[in-house]
Design an enzyme around this catalytic site. Sequence first.
Site, mmCIF file in Angstrom:
data_model
loop_
_atom_site.group_PDB
_atom_site.id
_atom_site.type_symbol
_atom_site.label_atom_id
_atom_site.label_comp_id
_atom_site.label_asym_id
_atom_site.label_seq_id
_atom_site.Cartn_x
_atom_site.Cartn_y
_atom_site.Cartn_z
ATOM 1 N N TYR A 164 0.834 -1.206 0.000
ATOM 2 C CA TYR A 164 0.000 0.000 0.000
ATOM 3 C C TYR A 164 0.866 1.253 0.000
ATOM 4 O O TYR A 164 1.850 1.340 0.733
ATOM 5 C CB TYR A 164 -0.899 0.018 1.251
ATOM 6 C CG TYR A 164 -1.695 1.297 1.379
ATOM 7 C CD1 TYR A 164 -2.976 1.395 0.852
ATOM 8 C CD2 TYR A 164 -1.143 2.422 1.994
ATOM 9 C CE1 TYR A 164 -3.690 2.572 0.939
ATOM 10 C CE2 TYR A 164 -1.853 3.611 2.078
ATOM 11 C CZ TYR A 164 -3.123 3.681 1.550
ATOM 12 O OH TYR A 164 -3.825 4.850 1.619
ATOM 13 N N GLU B 126 -3.837 7.409 -3.988
ATOM 14 C CA GLU B 126 -3.785 6.144 -3.261
ATOM 15 C C GLU B 126 -3.521 5.007 -4.236
ATOM 16 O O GLU B 126 -4.262 4.806 -5.192
ATOM 17 C CB GLU B 126 -5.107 5.917 -2.524
ATOM 18 C CG GLU B 126 -5.040 4.753 -1.569
ATOM 19 C CD GLU B 126 -6.307 4.625 -0.744
ATOM 20 O OE1 GLU B 126 -7.390 4.473 -1.335
ATOM 21 O OE2 GLU B 126 -6.206 4.685 0.496
#
Length: 388
Positions: free
Chosen positions: A109, A197
């Site tokens: 991530y 993101e």
Amino acid sequence: MNIHEYQAKELLSQYGVATPTGKVAFREDEAHQIAKDLNVERFVVKAQIHAGGRGKGGGVKLATTLDEVKRIASEILGMILVTHQTGPEGKLVQKVLVEEASEIEKELYLGMVIDRSREQIVIMASREGGMEIEEVAKKHPAKITREYVNPTIGLLPYQCRKIAYFLGLEGKSVNKAVKFISGLYQLFTEKDCSLAEINPLILTKSGDVFALDAKMNFDDNALFRHTDIEKLHDPSEEDPTELEAKKWGISYVKLDGNIGCLVNGAGLAMSTMDIIKHHGGEPANFLDVGGGANTEQVTQAFKMILSDPNVKAIFVNIFGGIMKCDTIAEGIITAAKEVGINVPLVVRLEGTNVELGRKMLSQSGLNIITGADMREAAKKVVESTQAG
Ligand code: ADP
Ligand code: MG
């Protein structure tokens, strides 16, 4: 402003951030052609909507033949995709991204947002990719690292390396991650992003670092200096009432409650929602008609509030400064005539021409509940919804 994954990936590649090769398709035959041109062995067909969680919802599928790509594309195109981010009503899929399937070694991530209290961009990274980062933050906060960027100096290479090591990368993959993170940071700052993101960021079996997914938001107030970004706007992804509101110069945001709010000024609109909640109610919307709204805009605002079937009562909270109370009264009366207000209407008026405004309302024959002040009006509107 939000953009689609395929648009974000195009931007990313302009900044040297590695993504799988792929292209957007609006029809199944286009999907077939794109897959053919890709000339690879495994493909992924991905629904393009402004919401995450597509994988779990059935909007991301692997294919190994061109015919399979075509079949999956025809299944996904036109479907109503429901994910935890779309709400139960789901979203209509009008385009798919067809890209090369990657050989995934690890799903990681990487996120960038602006930390307002520190007035800095913060880069967040975690080995727990593919999952919802909010869950990771709640259950295993130590599994997320945060790197703050000094805006004067900018992002430094050692910071990128720190993140890469935290992600467990080694050897040439570290350099690839450094290039990836600095490219993303450059894109973020140059295009005035508010959020980027990459979930998942992947390490491939051959040691490459790719953005497998990409979510990007841009600061609306900076769009005037990024016409290229503005062009990426997809109105079909927006709430139709919010779009309509924009046309009328009204700020409207739909919420989940049942008390419609009509307020002038963003600050008063925020405190109106607060005071409704304070008395145990739930606002159905944020609505700011602006400081100098005219009768037409007020009428329009009523129509928008009433178009929400959840609305069980309306709270009009006006402090007439630039806006005069009689304008609001006229708007209420016109709207009531035009659209018919069949839910309790609680009005709190104060400020310029308040006496005239109150008189117009009381002579209108409309069934209006008035509040002497904001607190009393808020209490009354909440009670009116609880009475059923
Ligand atoms: P969402 O976050 O909306 O569910 P993602 O783009 O993150 O959508 O895709 C969900 C999952 O599908 C990823 O975590 C990954 O496992 C898989 N996936 C997505 N794109 C690819 C790709 N190009 N190659 C291989 N797997 C992929
Ligand atoms: Mg994702």
